[in-house]
Design a protein around this motif. Structure first.
Motif, PDB file in Angstrom:
ATOM      1  N   SER A 110       0.818  -1.210   0.000  1.00 56.21           N
ATOM      2  CA  SER A 110       0.000   0.000   0.000  1.00 56.21           C
ATOM      3  C   SER A 110       0.851   1.258   0.000  1.00 56.21           C
ATOM      4  O   SER A 110       1.723   1.439   0.858  1.00 56.21           O
ATOM      5  N   LEU A 111       0.572   2.137  -0.933  1.00 58.80           N
ATOM      6  CA  LEU A 111       1.307   3.400  -1.069  1.00 58.80           C
ATOM      7  C   LEU A 111       1.290   4.198   0.239  1.00 58.80           C
ATOM      8  O   LEU A 111       2.295   4.802   0.625  1.00 58.80           O
ATOM      9  N   SER A 112       0.162   4.173   0.908  1.00 58.10           N
ATOM     10  CA  SER A 112      -0.001   4.989   2.112  1.00 58.10           C
ATOM     11  C   SER A 112       0.808   4.482   3.304  1.00 58.10           C
ATOM     12  O   SER A 112       0.914   5.176   4.316  1.00 58.10           O
ATOM     13  N   SER A 113       1.397   3.307   3.186  1.00 63.08           N
ATOM     14  CA  SER A 113       2.208   2.757   4.273  1.00 63.08           C
ATOM     15  C   SER A 113       3.601   3.369   4.325  1.00 63.08           C
ATOM     16  O   SER A 113       4.337   3.160   5.277  1.00 63.08           O
ATOM     17  N   TYR A 114       3.979   4.103   3.292  1.00 66.87           N
ATOM     18  CA  TYR A 114       5.337   4.636   3.169  1.00 66.87           C
ATOM     19  C   TYR A 114       5.331   6.130   3.506  1.00 66.87           C
ATOM     20  O   TYR A 114       4.492   6.883   3.009  1.00 66.87           O
ATOM     21  N   ASP A 115       6.283   6.522   4.351  1.00 64.02           N
ATOM     22  CA  ASP A 115       6.254   7.893   4.853  1.00 64.02           C
ATOM     23  C   ASP A 115       7.347   8.808   4.296  1.00 64.02           C
ATOM     24  O   ASP A 115       7.219  10.034   4.387  1.00 64.02           O
ATOM     25  N   TYR A 116       8.392   8.260   3.760  1.00 63.30           N
ATOM     26  CA  TYR A 116       9.434   9.081   3.142  1.00 63.30           C
ATOM     27  C   TYR A 116       9.759   8.515   1.769  1.00 63.30           C
ATOM     28  O   TYR A 116       9.863   7.299   1.596  1.00 63.30           O
TER      29      TYR A 116
END
Length: 123
Positions: free
Chosen positions: A106-112
């Protein structure tokens, strides 16, 4: 945290490239990392991910057996070895740090996110 992806370029179909991602900071080894790609006119999509220890890896179906993700925690680097490249692999490739929790896919799991490196595969 800063991420810098490099190693992209122009390659003929069937060729190989190795992408690298350099991460700043002292906590690199604590985080799972991933690679995404975005082809022209398309959404950013998951390619591969690797756990913080490097023991577990995850791939989208289209690259299984062709791409290999790895990491070197001593060097704060994550890599994506891409073999048997196809024109449909043409995209900007991004490395990203996964936050705590959430799905690898999931794209939203990545923060940087890094700035991306362009891979062009000619037919």
């Amino acid at each position: 945290v800063q991420l810098q992806a490099f190693g992209g370029g122009l390659v003929q179909a069937g060729g190989s490239l190795r992408l690298s991602c350099a991460a700043s900071g002292r906590t690199f080894s604590m985080y799972d990392m991933g690679w995404y790609r975005q082809a022209p006119g398309r959404d950013r999509r998951f390619v591969a991910a690797i756990s913080s220890s490097g023991l577990n890896t995850y791939y989208t179906d289209s690259v299984k057996g062709l791409f290999t993700i790895s990491r070197d925690n001593a060097k704060n680097r994550v890599y994506l070895q891409m073999n048997s490249l196809k024109p449909e692999d043409t995209a900007v490739y991004y490395c990203a740090r996964k936050g705590q929790g959430g799905s690898y896919y999931s794209l939203s799991s990545y923060d940087y996110w890094g700035q991306g490196t362009l891979v062009t595969v000619s037919s």
